[in-house]
Design an enzyme around this catalytic site. Structure first.
Site, PDB file in Angstrom:
ATOM      1  N   PHE A 171       2.504   8.270  -1.640  1.00 28.97           N
ATOM      2  CA  PHE A 171       1.809   7.014  -1.360  1.00 28.97           C
ATOM      3  C   PHE A 171       0.333   7.114  -1.692  1.00 28.97           C
ATOM      4  CE2 PHE A 171       5.169   7.128   2.119  1.00 28.97           C
ATOM      5  CZ  PHE A 171       6.092   6.519   1.305  1.00 28.97           C
ATOM      6  N   TRP A 228       0.839  -1.201   0.000  1.00 25.54           N
ATOM      7  CA  TRP A 228       0.000   0.000   0.000  1.00 25.54           C
ATOM      8  C   TRP A 228       0.872   1.248   0.000  1.00 25.54           C
ATOM      9  CZ3 TRP A 228      -0.500   4.209   3.241  1.00 25.54           C
ATOM     10  CH2 TRP A 228      -1.602   5.028   3.024  1.00 25.54           C
ATOM     11  N   HIS A 229       2.002   1.198   0.691  1.00 20.36           N
ATOM     12  CA  HIS A 229       2.874   2.362   0.772  1.00 20.36           C
ATOM     13  C   HIS A 229       3.629   2.623  -0.523  1.00 20.36           C
ATOM     14  CE1 HIS A 229       2.181   2.067   5.145  1.00 20.36           C
ATOM     15  NE2 HIS A 229       2.530   3.331   5.168  1.00 20.36           N
ATOM     16  N   GLY A 230       3.867   1.612  -1.314  1.00 23.76           N
ATOM     17  CA  GLY A 230       4.586   1.848  -2.552  1.00 23.76           C
ATOM     18  C   GLY A 230       4.810   0.574  -3.335  1.00 23.76           C
TER      19      GLY A 230
END
Length: 487
Positions: free
Chosen positions: A487, A340-342
């Site tokens: 993000f 989800w962050h990257g």
């Protein structure tokens, strides 16, 4: 238009002024149009992406509520998930998927080149996608009714203070606030201004001044770094991202408070956590609770049966209901949390690192029950802080190889016998740590030892805000984007 700019402050002032002058219905249109303007100020074409997601879920929720046939309700839910995750997958993960597919094919002997892709990631897509998904899932679970007014629902999705980088809000906590008639409270208004000023201080005076040290350190050849350098960089980046992200959340909370709207806290002094689990109750609270409610519990096989506290993230399952292995659910959840962050394997490594910390804590927690409370708390803090800070290495590293090489530095005793960075870097890291610890102590014990005397509380508050405001004016000119915009 970003929070640490004069443009935003002017925009906010005009919007808040009109908000309190207009009656209820025009006020909703003001929030919707102002939020659309705020988002479209960067790339107007990405408004279409956000509106497609919002319109899909608005329509799907109404259709789900109109039928009692479970198969149809599930079909509408799958449509919503397909559209939302499809948009997120295209804009955020297509590069990642294609690059890894090409790498696998080349490893198997095929000579394949990755096609040229020109995709720009829309700001905030990860945040508003999670919000719209939670809305549809909550309607599917019958926790909340479908919203009939598109403008009302549009205010929930587009509300500008939280739009780009959270907190990730729930429809159950926001829609009633848009429905109710706001009451102007001078105390809340002043509190909102204070939160905005404090957020600007965290961003422009602290985070932006730590950024050059962090960037310079992570650009150094890893061979030139000592183990103490790696530890220092991990701590410096840990504080940079905390100051930067909590600054955004503080300004978002303050901006909403100026309009009489309550946005829940997203941080609670995470670096004083006494365990990895406690850390995630304090860090990015809205994301960790979302992941728990909409991913971890379903993966665990727990059927959510009740949502109390007005739908505010309290999911209750029947004891003994879990049907799948808890380690599978834990590590799968954290792999997704990382992605989800990257779209990079470094974030997956970061997620699995935290899953390992939590799994280890669960294994050892029962053995510490007999210890005194003060020892569990302060001993836990002493152990948890460096473990959490080391977790920022893969989060910030350019590649998995770099992250592993930096971790390897910590395993060799001779790497602790020399320093590779400038001396002022270590001094700044020590000062930031000490200042943060003092700030926590003042927050924790100020109510008990200082605020019993009103005149002392007023004097301390006045002095603190004067210094903070002065530093904001000094450092406001260089405008740097917030870390979580990526993000």
């Amino acid at each position: 238009m970003i929070f640490n700019s004069v443009t935003y402050l002017l925009f906010l002032g005009v919007t808040v002024g009109l908000f309190w002058l207009l009656p209820k219905r025009p006020r909703l249109w003001l929030i919707f149009l102002a939020s659309s303007t705020f988002y479209g100020f960067w790339r107007p074409e990405f408004l279409a992406v956000m509106f497609l997601s919002a319109a899909t879920d608005y329509f799907v929720a109404l259709r789900m509520e109109a039928t009692e046939v479970q198969a149809r309700r599930r079909g509408w839910l799958l449509l919503s998930l397909g559209v939302n995750l499809g948009l997120l997958g295209y804009f955020k993960y297509l590069f990642f998927i294609v690059d890894n597919a090409v790498a696998v094919l080349n490893l198997l002997g095929a000579e394949v080149r990755a096609p040229a892709l020109n995709i720009v990631l829309p700001l905030g897509i990860s945040f508003y996608t999670f919000e719209t998904i939670s809305y549809v899932v909550d309607v599917y679970r019958r926790f909340i009714p479908a919203e009939r007014s598109f403008v009302m629902y549009g205010c929930f999705v587009t509300f500008f203070p939280k739009l780009v980088a959270g907190p990730i809000l729930r429809a159950a906590e926001m829609l009633p606030q848009f429905t109710a008639e706001p009451v102007f409270r001078p105390g809340a208004f002043v509190s909102g201004l204070r939160r905005i000023v404090f957020g600007l201080f965290l961003k422009v005076a602290l985070a932006d001044n730590l950024a050059p040290l962090v960037d310079d350190g992570f650009m150094q050849p890893i061979a030139a770094l000592s183990a103490l350098d790696v530890l220092t960089l991990a701590f410096l980046f840990g504080f940079q991202i905390y100051f930067d992200f909590s600054a955004y959340s503080s300004i978002a909370i303050g901006s909403a408070r100026l309009m009489g709207i309550h946005v829940p806290e997203n941080f609670n002094f995470p670096y004083v956590a006494s365990s990895p689990r406690d850390f995630w109750r304090r860090w990015h609270i809205s994301l960790s609770s979302w992941i728990r409610d909409y991913l971890y519990l379903p993966l665990l096989g727990v059927k959510v049966r009740d949502r109390s506290s007005g739908g505010l993230s309290v999911d209750v399952g029947t004891p003994g209901q879990a049907t799948r292995h808890p380690l599978f659910a834990l590590f799968m959840t954290w792999a997704v949390m990382g992605l989800w962050h990257g779209a990079n394997w470094t974030f997956v490594l970061w997620g699995l690192y935290h899953a390992s910390l939590i799994a280890g804590y669960r294994t050892l927690a029962g053995q510490t029950v007999s210890l005194p409370v003060w020892l569990r708390v302060w001993g836990g803090r002493f152990i948890t802080l460096p473990l959490v800070m080391l977790g920022w290495i893969p989060f910030r590293a350019q590649s998995v190889d770099d992250a592993l090489a930096m971790f390897a530095k910590l395993t060799s005793p001779q790497n602790y016998l020399w320093l590779g960075m400038r001396e002022n870097t270590y001094l700044i890291a020590a000062l930031v740590f000490l200042a943060s610890f003092i700030a926590y102590l003042m927050h924790e014990y100020g109510e008990r030892y200082i605020r019993r005397w009103i005149w002392m509380d007023f004097a301390l508050e006045t002095m603190t805000m004067s210094v903070v405001l002065a530093l904001v004016f000094v450092f406001l000119r260089p405008i740097n984007q917030f870390i979580y915009f990526q993000f």
